[in-house]
Design a protein around this motif. Structure first.
Motif, PDB file in Angstrom:
ATOM      1  N   LYS A  55       0.535   3.159  -9.321  1.00 29.83           N
ATOM      2  CA  LYS A  55      -0.230   2.937  -8.089  1.00 29.83           C
ATOM      3  C   LYS A  55      -1.496   2.132  -8.373  1.00 29.83           C
ATOM      4  N   GLU A  58      -0.644  -1.395  -8.394  1.00 34.07           N
ATOM      5  CA  GLU A  58      -0.571  -1.942  -7.031  1.00 34.07           C
ATOM      6  C   GLU A  58      -1.967  -2.304  -6.524  1.00 34.07           C
ATOM      7  N   THR A  62      -3.518  -6.189  -5.645  1.00 35.43           N
ATOM      8  CA  THR A  62      -4.243  -6.554  -4.427  1.00 35.43           C
ATOM      9  C   THR A  62      -5.633  -7.091  -4.765  1.00 35.43           C
ATOM     10  N   VAL A 156      -4.891  -4.475   3.486  1.00 34.40           N
ATOM     11  CA  VAL A 156      -3.713  -4.290   2.638  1.00 34.40           C
ATOM     12  C   VAL A 156      -3.766  -2.916   1.968  1.00 34.40           C
ATOM     13  N   LEU A 157      -4.921  -2.554   1.420  1.00 37.32           N
ATOM     14  CA  LEU A 157      -5.069  -1.263   0.749  1.00 37.32           C
ATOM     15  C   LEU A 157      -4.913  -0.108   1.740  1.00 37.32           C
ATOM     16  N   GLU A 159      -3.189  -0.107   4.565  1.00 42.54           N
ATOM     17  CA  GLU A 159      -1.777  -0.007   4.951  1.00 42.54           C
ATOM     18  C   GLU A 159      -0.940   0.636   3.853  1.00 42.54           C
ATOM     19  N   ARG A 160      -1.268   0.310   2.611  1.00 44.54           N
ATOM     20  CA  ARG A 160      -0.476   0.802   1.486  1.00 44.54           C
ATOM     21  C   ARG A 160      -0.769   2.265   1.148  1.00 44.54           C
ATOM     22  N   PHE A 161      -2.045   2.686   1.272  1.00 40.32           N
ATOM     23  CA  PHE A 161      -2.411   4.003   0.765  1.00 40.32           C
ATOM     24  C   PHE A 161      -2.893   5.009   1.807  1.00 40.32           C
ATOM     25  N   PRO A 163      -2.645   4.586   5.861  1.00 41.88           N
ATOM     26  CA  PRO A 163      -2.569   3.855   7.126  1.00 41.88           C
ATOM     27  C   PRO A 163      -3.141   4.600   8.327  1.00 41.88           C
TER      28      PRO A 163
END
Length: 195
Positions: A55, A58, A62, A156-157, A159-161, A163
């Motif tokens: 993670k 990821e 980003t 982006v972060l 949405e990924r972690f 939302p």
């Protein structure tokens, strides 16, 4: 450790040793954050602590994009210091090899939070400072980043972690320092006492 020692001694660290931070220490840092004061006791924060290597990869993927986006503003800010630009770019992109990063969100999810956003951000900032000082007291270094927001990569972060946890307002890195940063020069004339 005395509080004054923590306040005067803590530095923003941008390079970390490859040593994991114990989950118990991460939990204590987060718990300290939720003990911070907040406007009308709304406690308007949500923290996502990431220590899993996949993670974190990821996150750095980003953040490497964030570093690229921020290059023109870094070069404009430090035109006479290309080394500072290079070091800052590297830190933003790799997070200094930090074993833990915490994403900080402004947890606004219902009518109770229909207040001025400034009050909620101030409350969340108090929680952040509490976490940084708690980490320092435990021998764990940190850095407070706004680069995800400045680059637009906060979306982006989020949405990924997280939302559904509100607006992202900061990123924090934690780990064991692999450098000895100096205290930046303090600016004069930043307070007045009226007695």
């Amino acid at each position: 450790m005395e509080l004054k020692e923590a306040i005067y001694g803590r530095r923003s660290v941008r390079k970390y040793k490859d040593i994991p931070v114990k989950e118990e220490d991460i939990r204590e840092i987060l718990e300290a954050g939720v003990m911070a004061p907040s406007a009308s006791n709304l406690q308007p924060w949500y923290f996502v602590a990431i220590s899993n290597k996949e993670k974190l990869a990821e996150v750095t993927e980003t953040m490497s994009k964030a570093a690229e986006i921020l290059m023109p503003s870094l070069e404009a800010r430090f035109p006479e210091h290309p080394q500072v630009v290079a070091e800052t770019r590297q830190f933003i992109g790799l997070l200094g090899n930090a074993p833990v990063c915490v994403l900080v969100f402004l947890y606004k999810d219902d009518d109770e939070y229909k207040r001025k956003e400034t009050e909620l951000i101030e409350s969340t900032a108090a929680a952040i400072q509490t976490m940084l000082l708690t980490a320092y007291d435990k021998g764990i270094s940190s850095c407070w980043l706004t680069a995800p927001l400045e680059s637009g990569m906060d979306a982006v972060l989020k949405e990924r972690f997280a939302p559904d946890k509100g607006k992202m307002v900061a990123m924090l890195t934690f780990g064991y320092s692999d450098q000895k940063p100096r205290m930046p020069r303090r600016r004069e004339g930043r307070y007045t006492i009226i007695s």
